[in-house]
Design a protein around this motif. Structure first.
Motif, short mmCIF file in Angstrom:
data_model
loop_
_atom_site.label_atom_id
_atom_site.label_comp_id
_atom_site.label_asym_id
_atom_site.label_seq_id
_atom_site.Cartn_x
_atom_site.Cartn_y
_atom_site.Cartn_z
N LYS A 28 0.82 -1.21 0.00
CA LYS A 28 0.00 0.00 0.00
C LYS A 28 0.86 1.26 0.00
O LYS A 28 0.53 2.23 -0.67
N SER A 29 1.94 1.25 0.73
CA SER A 29 2.83 2.42 0.76
C SER A 29 3.50 2.62 -0.59
O SER A 29 3.64 3.75 -1.07
N VAL A 30 3.93 1.53 -1.21
CA VAL A 30 4.56 1.61 -2.52
C VAL A 30 3.54 2.12 -3.54
O VAL A 30 3.84 3.00 -4.36
N GLN A 31 2.35 1.60 -3.46
CA GLN A 31 1.29 2.04 -4.36
C GLN A 31 1.01 3.53 -4.18
O GLN A 31 0.92 4.27 -5.17
N ALA A 32 0.90 3.98 -2.95
CA ALA A 32 0.65 5.40 -2.69
C ALA A 32 1.79 6.26 -3.22
O ALA A 32 1.56 7.33 -3.81
N TYR A 33 3.02 5.80 -3.03
CA TYR A 33 4.19 6.53 -3.52
C TYR A 33 4.14 6.67 -5.04
O TYR A 33 4.27 7.77 -5.58
N VAL A 34 3.94 5.58 -5.73
CA VAL A 34 3.95 5.59 -7.20
C VAL A 34 2.79 6.42 -7.73
O VAL A 34 2.97 7.29 -8.60
N SER A 36 1.23 8.81 -6.33
CA SER A 36 1.35 10.23 -6.02
C SER A 36 2.28 10.96 -6.98
O SER A 36 2.24 12.18 -7.09
N LEU A 37 3.12 10.21 -7.67
CA LEU A 37 4.11 10.83 -8.57
C LEU A 37 3.80 10.66 -10.05
O LEU A 37 4.18 11.50 -10.86
N VAL A 38 3.14 9.59 -10.41
CA VAL A 38 2.90 9.28 -11.82
C VAL A 38 1.46 9.65 -12.16
O VAL A 38 0.53 9.05 -11.63
N HIS A 83 11.27 5.77 -15.32
CA HIS A 83 10.03 6.05 -16.08
C HIS A 83 10.04 7.49 -16.59
O HIS A 83 9.73 7.74 -17.76
N PHE A 84 10.41 8.45 -15.73
CA PHE A 84 10.42 9.85 -16.14
C PHE A 84 11.54 10.15 -17.14
O PHE A 84 11.38 11.01 -18.00
N ARG A 85 12.64 9.47 -17.03
CA ARG A 85 13.72 9.66 -18.01
C ARG A 85 13.27 9.20 -19.39
O ARG A 85 13.57 9.83 -20.39
N LYS A 86 12.56 8.07 -19.42
CA LYS A 86 12.05 7.58 -20.70
C LYS A 86 10.99 8.50 -21.27
O LYS A 86 10.86 8.62 -22.49
N ALA A 87 10.24 9.15 -20.40
CA ALA A 87 9.19 10.08 -20.83
C ALA A 87 9.69 11.51 -20.69
O ALA A 87 8.93 12.40 -20.33
N GLY A 88 10.95 11.75 -20.99
CA GLY A 88 11.59 13.04 -20.80
C GLY A 88 10.88 14.21 -21.45
O GLY A 88 11.03 15.35 -21.02
N ARG A 89 10.09 13.97 -22.46
CA ARG A 89 9.37 15.05 -23.12
C ARG A 89 8.16 15.49 -22.30
O ARG A 89 7.58 16.53 -22.55
N ASP A 90 7.74 14.70 -21.35
CA ASP A 90 6.57 15.01 -20.54
C ASP A 90 6.87 16.18 -19.62
O ASP A 90 7.93 16.27 -19.03
N ARG A 91 5.90 17.07 -19.45
CA ARG A 91 6.10 18.23 -18.59
C ARG A 91 5.99 17.88 -17.11
O ARG A 91 6.23 18.70 -16.25
N HIS A 92 5.62 16.65 -16.78
CA HIS A 92 5.44 16.22 -15.39
C HIS A 92 6.68 15.52 -14.84
O HIS A 92 6.58 14.58 -14.07
N VAL A 93 7.85 15.94 -15.22
CA VAL A 93 9.08 15.30 -14.75
C VAL A 93 9.52 15.95 -13.45
O VAL A 93 9.60 17.17 -13.35
N PHE A 94 9.79 15.14 -12.43
CA PHE A 94 10.20 15.63 -11.12
C PHE A 94 11.69 15.39 -10.93
O PHE A 94 12.24 14.43 -11.44
N ASP A 95 12.32 16.25 -10.14
CA ASP A 95 13.75 16.06 -9.89
C ASP A 95 13.96 15.04 -8.76
O ASP A 95 13.04 14.68 -8.04
N ASP A 96 15.20 14.57 -8.65
CA ASP A 96 15.53 13.51 -7.69
C ASP A 96 15.27 13.94 -6.25
O ASP A 96 14.86 13.12 -5.42
#
Length: 125
Positions: A28-34, A36-38, A83-96
């Motif tokens: 559940k925590s992993v699911q919430a983490y993913v 919340s970001l994707v 995932h975000f590196r592969k979708a680098g064109r997406d405007r929803h990219v978060f930093d580390d």
């Protein structure tokens, strides 16, 4: 780390049981983490499945002296970054730094959520 055990050995069965128990507690925590970001539900679901598969395959690398949930969230963070590196064109990219902060928050919140769920269950009984 544990040594490789043949698939039919009792050690191998015990490792699978231990993984299932630990994964059930952390899922559940992993699911919430993913989630919340994707932003894409389907991408988040796919990532969650990939994370589950990866931690199952890498379970022999897990150090039982450390919290399982933190280890899985760390693996999830790496998968989300990928995932975000592969979708680098997406405007929803978060930093580390943001991903680290969210991961830490989810690990901390998981502790209180479990306590609250137990208290609620007690009250309902």
């Amino acid at each position: 780390m544990t040594e490789f055990a043949p698939p039919n050995s009792e050690t191998h069965r015990e490792m699978r049981r231990q993984f299932a128990r630990l994964w059930n507690g952390a899922e559940k925590s992993v699911q919430a983490y993913v989630f919340s970001l994707v932003p894409s539900f389907h991408d988040a679901e796919d990532l969650l499945q990939q994370i589950a598969e990866e931690v199952a395959v890498r379970f022999d690398e897990y150090d039982p002296q450390r919290p399982f949930e933190a280890w899985v969230i760390w693996r999830a963070k790496l998968r989300v970054i990928d995932h975000f590196r592969k979708a680098g064109r997406d405007r929803h990219v978060f930093d580390d730094a943001l991903l680290d902060s969210v991961a830490s928050s989810h690990v901390e919140l998981a502790k209180t959520i479990d306590d609250r769920a137990e208290a609620l269950e007690y009250c309902l009984d």
